[in-house]
Design a protein around this motif. Sequence first.
Motif, mmCIF file in Angstrom:
data_model
loop_
_atom_site.group_PDB
_atom_site.id
_atom_site.type_symbol
_atom_site.label_atom_id
_atom_site.label_comp_id
_atom_site.label_asym_id
_atom_site.label_seq_id
_atom_site.Cartn_x
_atom_site.Cartn_y
_atom_site.Cartn_z
ATOM 1 N N SER A 109 -4.141 10.142 1.678
ATOM 2 C CA SER A 109 -4.276 10.836 0.694
ATOM 3 C C SER A 109 -4.250 10.318 -0.903
ATOM 4 N N LYS A 110 -3.521 9.303 -1.071
ATOM 5 C CA LYS A 110 -3.357 8.884 -2.279
ATOM 6 C C LYS A 110 -5.106 8.359 -2.796
ATOM 7 N N TYR A 148 2.864 7.843 7.085
ATOM 8 C CA TYR A 148 3.048 6.780 5.888
ATOM 9 C C TYR A 148 1.412 6.786 6.125
ATOM 10 N N GLU A 149 0.595 6.645 7.421
ATOM 11 C CA GLU A 149 -1.220 6.605 6.929
ATOM 12 C C GLU A 149 -1.778 7.839 6.268
ATOM 13 N N THR A 153 0.861 -1.022 0.030
ATOM 14 C CA THR A 153 0.228 -0.002 -0.245
ATOM 15 C C THR A 153 0.954 1.420 -0.417
ATOM 16 N N ILE A 154 2.214 1.222 0.067
ATOM 17 C CA ILE A 154 3.710 2.525 0.144
ATOM 18 C C ILE A 154 4.656 1.560 -0.044
ATOM 19 N N CYS A 171 7.601 11.908 -5.339
ATOM 20 C CA CYS A 171 7.484 11.450 -3.831
ATOM 21 C C CYS A 171 6.760 12.480 -3.226
ATOM 22 N N GLU A 172 5.532 11.477 -2.795
ATOM 23 C CA GLU A 172 4.534 12.541 -1.814
ATOM 24 C C GLU A 172 5.011 12.660 -0.596
ATOM 25 N N LYS A 173 6.249 12.011 -0.295
ATOM 26 C CA LYS A 173 7.351 12.538 0.852
ATOM 27 C C LYS A 173 8.135 12.452 0.660
ATOM 28 N N ILE A 174 9.171 13.577 1.714
ATOM 29 C CA ILE A 174 10.820 13.091 0.882
ATOM 30 C C ILE A 174 10.896 13.065 2.705
#
Length: 391
Positions: free
Chosen positions: A378-379, A372-373, A88-89, A148-151
């Motif tokens: 969000s995705k 992460y959650e 899922t990630i 990337c959604e987060k770095i």
Amino acid sequence: MRVALFTDTYLPDVNGVAKTLGRWVEFLNSKGISCKVFAPSHEMTDMAIDQNIVERFHSIPFLLYPEVRLGIPNPLHIKKTLKELNPTIIHVATPFNMGLMGHRYAKKHNIPLVASYHTHFDQYLSYYKIPWIENIYWRYITWFHQDCEKIYVPSHSTKEYLEKRDFKHLEIWSRGIDTHQFQPEVDKEDVLGRYDIPTDKFVILFVGRLAPEKGIHVLFETFNRLSPEIRKKSHLVLVGDGPLHKDLVDEYSGVEDISLLGFMKGKELSELFAAADVFLFPSATETFGNVVLESMASGTPVVGAAAGGVKDNILHQKTGLLCEPENVDEFTEAVELLFRNPQMREQMSKDARAYSLEQTWESIFERLLASYESVTKSKSNSVDVLDIHAN
């Protein structure tokens, strides 16, 4: 949640990145979260640890960091494993071979993608006399992270460093410390006696990779510039391995007040931290500097470079002393100041220990899991919106 972690360094590698990722995977498992690690092979691989957690791939040494090995991914095996895991990630912890494989899979299958930035490899290039690669390096790194959604970065200084290059979606993933392993209570005479270090000497300790980017030349120049009176009463101890180790051993093997102890870990290392009088760490290329926090937890004052993650951990003149990078005079003055002021050392020891007690892995990992959650949620929401519009 199901996590796929791609990295070119993982346990039993002994660098800060590998150990941090190992702790993170252990935390995820403790929460009942499925996690699969894709990492290079290692001659010291512990099959008991790897079972059902790590998938290993043939590897080759990395040019700038031979102790780290670049994995040679097997796309068919990776696809088969990922299909079974149905992540899922996807978290890419390094931007090289393994990370690139995870990056491609995430984009192709529309899986939330996050990355962690651990090392200023661009700052290593001048030390290895290949500065001409820097522009190419940054073009690639920028491309690698843009989707990337987060770095995740380890410190405020690293966040600011990347923000200047227009990186987006940056979030701090700090580092914790095991304050039971690293603590001040130790029999100093017993510890120093094991390594034939005179117990009446002022012990200056360095722990880290013996490589040009760690400021090893500043370390020795500082020691050599100490006033004759202080130099006579001091002893320099280096713990670590790396490309400079052999040359340093050849040069200093007969010098009475310098000890090169090689690689150490576990109890031996933590006891040596606590037995030292000061920790001298001139590296200006750290994104965090785990050894700085280890020294602070051990109650040993740090004299460090006012750069990168080191300056984020040290409150100048309270939990340690910061010096201008490469400024040997400042480093020398700082060491001599602590030598002449035992009360200052004692107070810094207490303040540094108090600071370290607040840096728990549990709270740090809880924040990362929450991030992460938020990414997966969000995705998922964005996909739902697209489906609604499509219908």
